[in-house]
Design an enzyme around this catalytic site. Structure first.
Site, PDB file in Angstrom:
ATOM      1  N   ASN A 169       0.864  -1.177   0.000  1.00 61.98           N
ATOM      2  CA  ASN A 169       0.000   0.000   0.000  1.00 61.98           C
ATOM      3  C   ASN A 169       0.903   1.230   0.000  1.00 61.98           C
ATOM      4  O   ASN A 169       1.493   1.568   1.022  1.00 61.98           O
ATOM      5  CB  ASN A 169      -0.897  -0.042   1.250  1.00 61.98           C
ATOM      6  CG  ASN A 169      -1.746   1.217   1.385  1.00 61.98           C
ATOM      7  OD1 ASN A 169      -1.809   2.040   0.473  1.00 61.98           O
ATOM      8  ND2 ASN A 169      -2.391   1.371   2.533  1.00 61.98           N
ATOM      9  N   TRP A 170       0.983   1.855  -1.154  1.00 61.80           N
ATOM     10  CA  TRP A 170       1.905   2.996  -1.278  1.00 61.80           C
ATOM     11  C   TRP A 170       1.345   4.276  -0.672  1.00 61.80           C
ATOM     12  O   TRP A 170       2.024   5.288  -0.614  1.00 61.80           O
ATOM     13  CB  TRP A 170       2.245   3.232  -2.753  1.00 61.80           C
ATOM     14  CG  TRP A 170       3.091   2.153  -3.348  1.00 61.80           C
ATOM     15  CD1 TRP A 170       3.602   1.054  -2.704  1.00 61.80           C
ATOM     16  CD2 TRP A 170       3.542   2.067  -4.707  1.00 61.80           C
ATOM     17  NE1 TRP A 170       4.336   0.290  -3.583  1.00 61.80           N
ATOM     18  CE2 TRP A 170       4.321   0.890  -4.811  1.00 61.80           C
ATOM     19  CE3 TRP A 170       3.369   2.864  -5.847  1.00 61.80           C
ATOM     20  CZ2 TRP A 170       4.913   0.497  -6.015  1.00 61.80           C
ATOM     21  CZ3 TRP A 170       3.959   2.478  -7.037  1.00 61.80           C
ATOM     22  CH2 TRP A 170       4.724   1.307  -7.116  1.00 61.80           C
ATOM     23  N   LYS A 171       0.081   4.251  -0.291  1.00 59.72           N
ATOM     24  CA  LYS A 171      -0.572   5.444   0.267  1.00 59.72           C
ATOM     25  C   LYS A 171      -0.305   6.639  -0.657  1.00 59.72           C
ATOM     26  O   LYS A 171      -0.329   6.471  -1.881  1.00 59.72           O
ATOM     27  CB  LYS A 171      -0.077   5.694   1.703  1.00 59.72           C
ATOM     28  CG  LYS A 171      -0.185   4.425   2.564  1.00 59.72           C
ATOM     29  CD  LYS A 171       0.069   4.651   4.025  1.00 59.72           C
ATOM     30  CE  LYS A 171      -0.046   3.323   4.766  1.00 59.72           C
ATOM     31  NZ  LYS A 171       0.107   3.445   6.203  1.00 59.72           N
ATOM     32  N   HIS A 212      -9.326   1.472   5.362  1.00 61.86           N
ATOM     33  CA  HIS A 212      -8.007   1.644   5.993  1.00 61.86           C
ATOM     34  C   HIS A 212      -8.156   2.601   7.171  1.00 61.86           C
ATOM     35  O   HIS A 212      -8.963   3.533   7.122  1.00 61.86           O
ATOM     36  CB  HIS A 212      -7.005   2.189   4.971  1.00 61.86           C
ATOM     37  CG  HIS A 212      -5.604   2.128   5.464  1.00 61.86           C
ATOM     38  ND1 HIS A 212      -5.082   3.060   6.323  1.00 61.86           N
ATOM     39  CD2 HIS A 212      -4.634   1.211   5.275  1.00 61.86           C
ATOM     40  CE1 HIS A 212      -3.833   2.722   6.622  1.00 61.86           C
ATOM     41  NE2 HIS A 212      -3.530   1.605   5.997  1.00 61.86           N
ATOM     42  N   GLU A 240      -6.497   5.011   8.029  1.00 65.67           N
ATOM     43  CA  GLU A 240      -6.328   6.419   7.647  1.00 65.67           C
ATOM     44  C   GLU A 240      -7.614   6.970   7.043  1.00 65.67           C
ATOM     45  O   GLU A 240      -7.947   8.140   7.225  1.00 65.67           O
ATOM     46  CB  GLU A 240      -5.126   6.547   6.691  1.00 65.67           C
ATOM     47  CG  GLU A 240      -3.813   6.370   7.448  1.00 65.67           C
ATOM     48  CD  GLU A 240      -2.710   5.671   6.690  1.00 65.67           C
ATOM     49  OE1 GLU A 240      -2.761   5.617   5.452  1.00 65.67           O
ATOM     50  OE2 GLU A 240      -1.772   5.166   7.351  1.00 65.67           O
ATOM     51  N   GLU A 289      -4.896  -4.411  11.128  1.00 61.22           N
ATOM     52  CA  GLU A 289      -3.857  -3.393  11.224  1.00 61.22           C
ATOM     53  C   GLU A 289      -4.027  -2.607  12.522  1.00 61.22           C
ATOM     54  O   GLU A 289      -4.815  -1.646  12.568  1.00 61.22           O
ATOM     55  CB  GLU A 289      -3.941  -2.426  10.033  1.00 61.22           C
ATOM     56  CG  GLU A 289      -3.736  -3.089   8.688  1.00 61.22           C
ATOM     57  CD  GLU A 289      -3.165  -2.114   7.656  1.00 61.22           C
ATOM     58  OE1 GLU A 289      -2.338  -2.565   6.864  1.00 61.22           O
ATOM     59  OE2 GLU A 289      -3.524  -0.927   7.659  1.00 61.22           O
ATOM     60  N   GLY A 335       3.086   2.720  10.603  1.00 60.16           N
ATOM     61  CA  GLY A 335       4.029   3.809  10.360  1.00 60.16           C
ATOM     62  C   GLY A 335       4.815   4.230  11.585  1.00 60.16           C
ATOM     63  O   GLY A 335       5.463   5.273  11.588  1.00 60.16           O
ATOM     64  N   SER A 344       4.002  -1.720  10.289  1.00 61.22           N
ATOM     65  CA  SER A 344       5.468  -1.771  10.422  1.00 61.22           C
ATOM     66  C   SER A 344       6.069  -3.138  10.087  1.00 61.22           C
ATOM     67  O   SER A 344       7.011  -3.578  10.734  1.00 61.22           O
ATOM     68  CB  SER A 344       5.897  -1.314  11.823  1.00 61.22           C
ATOM     69  OG  SER A 344       5.513   0.035  12.023  1.00 61.22           O
ATOM     70  N   GLY A 374       3.090  -0.959   4.248  1.00 65.22           N
ATOM     71  CA  GLY A 374       3.139   0.446   3.855  1.00 65.22           C
ATOM     72  C   GLY A 374       4.563   0.841   3.501  1.00 65.22           C
ATOM     73  O   GLY A 374       5.050   0.582   2.398  1.00 65.22           O
ATOM     74  N   GLY A 375       5.252   1.447   4.447  1.00 66.43           N
ATOM     75  CA  GLY A 375       6.597   1.994   4.216  1.00 66.43           C
ATOM     76  C   GLY A 375       7.558   1.052   3.508  1.00 66.43           C
ATOM     77  O   GLY A 375       8.251   1.447   2.560  1.00 66.43           O
TER      78      GLY A 375
HETATM   79  P1  13P Z   1       3.366   0.648   7.558  1.00 61.86           P
HETATM   80  O1  13P Z   1       3.869  -0.669   7.006  1.00 61.86           O
HETATM   81  O2  13P Z   1       4.080   1.828   6.986  1.00 61.86           O
HETATM   82  O3  13P Z   1       3.320   0.621   9.047  1.00 61.86           O
HETATM   83  O4  13P Z   1       1.843   0.808   7.054  1.00 61.86           O
HETATM   84  C1  13P Z   1       0.963  -0.239   7.237  1.00 61.86           C
HETATM   85  C2  13P Z   1      -0.289   0.055   6.514  1.00 61.86           C
HETATM   86  O5  13P Z   1      -1.018   0.945   6.890  1.00 61.86           O
HETATM   87  C3  13P Z   1      -0.597  -0.751   5.322  1.00 61.86           C
HETATM   88  O6  13P Z   1      -1.882  -0.514   4.870  1.00 61.86           O
END
Ligand code: 13P
Length: 256
Positions: A9-11, A96, A98, A168, A174, A214, A235-236
């Site tokens: 997920n590149w957000k 999500h 977010e 999650e 993050g 993470s 994510g990251g």
């Molecule tokens: P991180 O891997 O950056 O913690 O993000 C997780 C995430 O929200 C994937 O959707």
């Protein structure tokens, strides 16, 4: 037997059309031999078309990061699930944290999106998870149950089977603070238990539950090694081809 699924997920972190193409061209040769892991990449909307061109014929599937529950109409700024399907998206991430926390998406809205995605044949990845204060107050399971009751309301058995659930924990997203494999497994077992109550054990055993928060190359294998953790939503660490490839390989290694 559940095939693990690893999603990137590149957000809004990476993903001009050029950046997306560059990253995917780097990623493809690193993982094109992998058959026991479903691989999904979710770039920003504006890169979906370009990404599809590159991913066509590879073992990487395309996902959107969000959609609206209506197919058409006066909804300025929203994206129709039909538009996503037409440009080759196979998956869509829904609910999500977010979206829930920054954009105030409710369980009810996510339920509407989920039903629509399933209806038009987009495979949903639905996120659930608790805040730090909720975990510290010992309310994690209560929150997860609450979210599941509402988010999966009125879903039929054949629909839930098409759905991927991403657990999650919000405090792990993050932050560099990953849930331990034991903490994650405990909640995954709980989620599967609720699914078996809502549907039946056989159905619950078919549903993939990803962990997200993470995930890194150095913790992926321990997490994916747990019986009820069927891959991850990253994510990251999904922004660099090498680290994502490492995580995908960890899922392959622990598949049995
Ligand atoms: P991180 O891997 O950056 O913690 O993000 C997780 C995430 O929200 C994937 O959707």
């Amino acid at each position: 037997m559940r095939i693990p699924i690893v999603g990137g997920n590149w957000k809004m972190n990476r993903g001009t059309p050029e950046q997306s193409k560059e990253m995917l061209k780097e990623l493809i040769p690193l993982i094109n031999h992998i058959i026991n892991v479903e691989i999904v990449i979710a770039p920003p909307f504006t890169s979906l078309i370009g990404a599809y061109e590159i991913l066509k014929g590879t073992n990487i599937k395309l996902s959107a990061q969000n959609m609206y529950f209506e197919e058409k109409g006066a909804f300025t700024g929203e994206i129709s699930p039909n538009f996503l399907k037409e440009i080759g998206a196979e998956y869509v991430i829904l609910g999500h944290s977010e979206r829930r926390n920054i954009f105030n998406e409710s369980d009810d809205l996510i339920n509407k999106k989920l039903k629509k995605a399933l209806n038009i044949g987009l495979k949903p990845i639905v996120c659930i998870g608790e805040h730090l204060e909720e975990r510290e107050a010992g309310k994690t399971k209560e929150i997860i149950k609450y979210q599941m009751d509402r988010t999966f309301k009125d879903l039929k058995k054949d629909q839930i089977i098409q759905t991927v659930i991403a657990y999650e924990p919000i405090w792990a997203i993050g932050t560099g603070k990953t849930a331990t494999p034991e903490q994650a497994e405990e909640i995954h077992v709980f989620i599967r238990g609720i699914l078996s109550q809502k549907f039946d054990q056989e159905t619950a055993d078919l549903i993939r539950i990803q962990y997200g928060g993470s995930i890194k190359p150095d913790n992926a294998e321990d997490l994916f090694g747990k019986k009820n953790i069927d891959g991850g939503l990253v994510g990251g660490a999904s922004l660099q081809a090498n680290s994502l490839a490492h995580i995908i390989k960890a899922a392959e290694k622990t598949f049995n």
